[in-house]
Every structure is written in structure tokens, then in C-alpha cells.
Design an enzyme around this catalytic site. Structure first.
Site, mmCIF file in Angstrom:
data_model
loop_
_atom_site.group_PDB
_atom_site.id
_atom_site.type_symbol
_atom_site.label_atom_id
_atom_site.label_comp_id
_atom_site.label_asym_id
_atom_site.label_seq_id
_atom_site.Cartn_x
_atom_site.Cartn_y
_atom_site.Cartn_z
ATOM 1 N N GLY A 147 0.898 -1.296 0.138
ATOM 2 C CA GLY A 147 0.060 0.077 -0.113
ATOM 3 C C GLY A 147 0.821 1.326 -0.137
ATOM 4 C CB THR A 148 4.119 2.306 1.722
ATOM 5 O OG1 THR A 148 3.303 2.305 3.047
ATOM 6 C CG2 THR A 148 4.858 3.462 1.743
ATOM 7 C CG ASN B 55 -5.041 3.276 9.507
ATOM 8 O OD1 ASN B 55 -5.490 4.413 8.923
ATOM 9 N ND2 ASN B 55 -4.054 3.204 10.165
ATOM 10 C CG HIS C 281 0.268 -6.744 4.995
ATOM 11 N ND1 HIS C 281 0.252 -6.544 6.530
ATOM 12 C CD2 HIS C 281 0.408 -5.912 4.465
ATOM 13 C CE1 HIS C 281 0.472 -5.348 6.387
ATOM 14 N NE2 HIS C 281 0.588 -4.972 5.240
ATOM 15 C CB THR D 64 12.485 -9.870 -11.292
ATOM 16 O OG1 THR D 64 13.502 -9.624 -12.250
ATOM 17 C CG2 THR D 64 11.991 -11.286 -11.283
ATOM 18 C CB CYS E 175 2.484 2.861 10.168
ATOM 19 S SG CYS E 175 2.113 1.670 8.943
#
Length: 395
Positions: free
Chosen positions: A72-73, A152, A202, A238, A326
């Protein structure tokens, strides 16, 4: 302590057994590079397309609208910085809210230092952005509006569809951080008029280190990472094939099971709120009772420090938090709670419990009992509470 009750699903979720099983071949025998032209690489390339389709199915969009990121960041950074840099000639004004995740707020600070003007919208006491206030803040030089889908910390679900409808006649790009919302509520960026949408694996029982950015058809966003031609030249490097495969499977499962899990979690949430409010004095529910994520309980308790209670509950096998993951460990109280009007002492006494579909009524009962014990022990050590209790008894 053998018993463990995990009530911090807003921080991260347990990777599901089905997701892990889907990932395992790509961690072992299916190890090819998707950019290679031989079969081992081609198999991995097809696996990426399957994951893209699975995510697109949940959002009712096309697979080509989905771009894989590290989470998300990164998705938030790409959306905000990409639009700011590509539309600087059209304007340098950006609108967001004061209760966004730090991935958005700190990116806005970064842009502010580079000459962009940021308007941070106030929210009401339940954490809602008022669409009318947003419209008053719009200007001719507004190039971007970024409002999260669901908060959140306190679970407030914003009126994203209404905001998107109001922005329809304005050229500003509309981004929403849906990290907490994906897999919990139906999301329809095309119907809502959302141009960019961020999510992270996640948070819905997928692996860490994977996310995606939805980019609507016709919107040109510059590449965020430069190098090879991965992600149609938009995001070099990749691909994390195993992680992306897991994210796709997790998204598919979340989408199909949402209708079953949401009412169950909402019932447990309301049961927990009722027990806390009816059995524990000097507490306050943070956030709304309606239009709230089904798994979110955020309550402030007077005369305690939230982090102290988190540690005490952890000793009883209960995982919870006093703020977002966070910002855990910081001395300052939650910016979200301050912005909805909580005084500092109440903000520092907040606890966030976030449930999942595996949470049971017995888990909630055990947690509330241990919470009551922890609060009583902690409050007895607080001189202010002791004085208040004695004064209250004399009345």
C-alpha cells in the site's frame, strides 16, 4: 501462556492456508522469471495474469487496470507523486484529509517541500469527510484529491461514491487508499468515479510485500520505478511471483466470502462494544456506530495509557494495539484521534481491537474479562484515578 487471541488484523492478517498452498509451487519448482521466453518463465507469466484477473474480479474492472507493487505504501506514493509530477503544468494544489494513513500524509509533506500546496480537510467527530467541505476546497488548479476508503484506526467508511460523483465535472484525479477496505466492503472504482485505488495483500490474508494500484483506463501515470519492461513498462523489477500469486488467491477468497464474513464480524464487533460500554466505566467509543468496518472496535479509556494495557493483554495471550502499526512505539498520540476531537489523555488511552472471521464469541468474552482486570490494575496505580474514585464515593 499457550492461549493466543489475535485481535490486531488491521495491522496484518495471518496468511491463509489456501493462499500458502497456492504460493508453494512458485517458491520451489515453478521458480522461473516471467520475462523469460522458455516454458518455465511462461508459466510464471500466466500465473501473474491469473492473479491480475482475480483482483480485477473483486473490483469489477479489467485485468489491465491492475499494476503490482510492493504494498500500500508504494501504491500511495506512486499515485500521489505520479499525478503531481505529470500534472504540475496544470496546477499544484492537492486535497486530502487530516486522518489519512502516513503513507499519504508523509507523501504530501514530501510534495509540499517541492512546491505543491496541500489542503488537509477537517473531519467530524466520527471521522467523516464532508463532501460539501471538499467541494468548497476545490480550485481550478486542484490536480488531485486523495481520500481513504476506510480509516485504519477507527474504521470510518467514507462516502467515496458520493465524492467521486461530485468530482465528475472537475479535472482533478481522484485517488483512494483502500488498504483497510479491500476484502471487507464491496469496492467499485469504476462506478464510484475513482481513478486510482491502492491496496495491500497482507491486510486480507495474503503475503506481506505485495500490493497493487488500480489505474483507470485512459489515465496516464508515469513509471514509478525505472529499469526493465515489467508491468507494461510502468513498474520495473522482476516480479515477486509467489507473493503475487498469493495475493491473487487471497483477493479471490476475500471477494467470494465477504458476504458471509461481514455480518458475522459485525455481530461480534457490536457484542464487544456492548460489553465494554456496559461493564467498564469511563470509556468512549471512537468512530461511528454505523458506516464502520465490521471488524473494528476502537475505544478510549480514561486514567490509563493504552500501550500499558496492550502489554498487559499480551501477557494474557491477547494481541491488540493502541494505534496503527505504522505509528506504534511513538510517544505522540494518534493523529486520527486528535483530529476527531479527543483530548490528549483520552487519545493516549485508546485501544484498537480488529477481528477476523476466525474470532469467536469466547475470544471476545475472554478478552473483555482480561481487559477489565488490566484496566482495574492500571487505574489503581494512577493517583488521579484514586483521587477521583475517592471523591466519587463521597458524593
Amino acid at each position: 501462556m499457550n492461549k493466543r487471541i489475535y485481535l490486531d488484523n488491521a495491522a496484518t492478517t495471518r496468511i491463509s492456508d489456501e493462499v500458502l498452498e497456492t504460493m508453494m509451487p512458485y517458491l520451489k519448482e515453478e521458480y522461473g522469471n516471467p520475462s523469460s521466453i522458455y516454458d518455465l518463465g511462461a508459466d510464471n507469466k500466466r500465473a501473474l495474469l491469473t492473479a491480475r484477473k482475480q483482483i480485477a474480479g473483486v473490483l469489477s474492472c479489467e485485468p489491465q487496470n491492475i499494476y503490482f507493487t510492493s504494498g500500500g505504501t508504494e501504491s500511495d506514493n506512486w499515485a500521489l507523486i505520479g499525478i503531481a509530477e505529470s500534472r504540475a503544468s496544470q496546477g499544484r494544489h492537492i486535497i486530502t484529509s487530516k486522518i489519512e494513513h502516513h503513507a499519504v500524509l508523509n507523501t504530501c509533506k514530501y510534495l509540499e517541500k517541492r512546491g505543491y500546496e496541500i489542503t488537509h480537510l477537517d473531519v467530524d467527530e466520527q471521522g467523516f469527510v464532508q463532501p460539501e467541505r471538499l467541494m468548497r476546497a476545490l480550485r481550478q488548479d486542484t490536480i488531485l484529491v486523495s481520500i481513504m476508503t476506510a480509516n485504519n484506526e477507527i474504521g470510518t467508511i467514507q462516502p467515496i461514491g458520493k465524492i467521486g460523483c461530485l468530482l465528475k465535472e472537475h479535472p482533478a484525479v481522484f485517488h483512494t487508499d483502500a488498504v483497510q477496505a479491500f476484502g471487507h466492503i464491496p469496492l467499485s472504482p469504476k462506478q464510484w468515479g475513482v481513478d486510482l485505488l491502492s491496496a495491500s495483500s497482507h491486510k486480507f490474508h495474503g503475503p506481506k510485500g505485495c500490493g497493487f494500484l488500480y489505474i483507470r483506463d485512459g489515465l496516464k501515470l508515469p513509471a514509478f520505478l525505472h529499469g526493465g519492461k515489467q508491468e507494461r513498462g510502468m513498474r520495473a523489477g522482476t516480479e515477486n511471483v509467489a507473493g503475487i500469486v498469493g495475493m491473487g488467491k487471497a483477493a479471490e477468497l476475500a471477494g467470494t466470502r465477504m458476504k458471509e464474513h461481514e455480518p458475522y464480524q459485525r455481530s461480534l464487533r457490536d457484542y464487544m462494544i456492548h460489553r465494554i460500554e456496559s461493564e467498564i466505566p469511563y470509556c468512549r467509543l471512537n468512530g461511528p456506530r454505523r458506516n464502520r468496518l465490521a471488524n473494528n472496535v476502537n475505544v478510549s479509556f480514561s486514567y490509563v495509557e493504552g500501550e500499558t494495557i496492550v502489554i498487559m493483554l499480551d501477557m494474557e495471550g491477547i494481541c491488540t494495539s493502541s494505534a496503527s502499526a505504522c505509528s506504534a512505539g511513538q510517544s505522540a498520540s494518534s493523529h486520527v484521534l486528535r483530529e476527531i476531537g479527543l483530548p490528549e489523555d483520552m487519545a493516549k488511552g485508546a485501544l484498537r481491537f480488529t477481528l477476523n472471521e476466525e474470532t469467536t464469541k469466547e475470544d471476545i468474552d475472554y478478552t473483555v474479562e482480561k481487559l477489565k482486570e488490566a484496566l482495574e490494575k492500571s487505574r489503581k496505580l494512577n493517583p488521579q484515578y484514586t483521587s477521583f474514585a475517592k471523591w466519587n464515593m463521597r458524593r
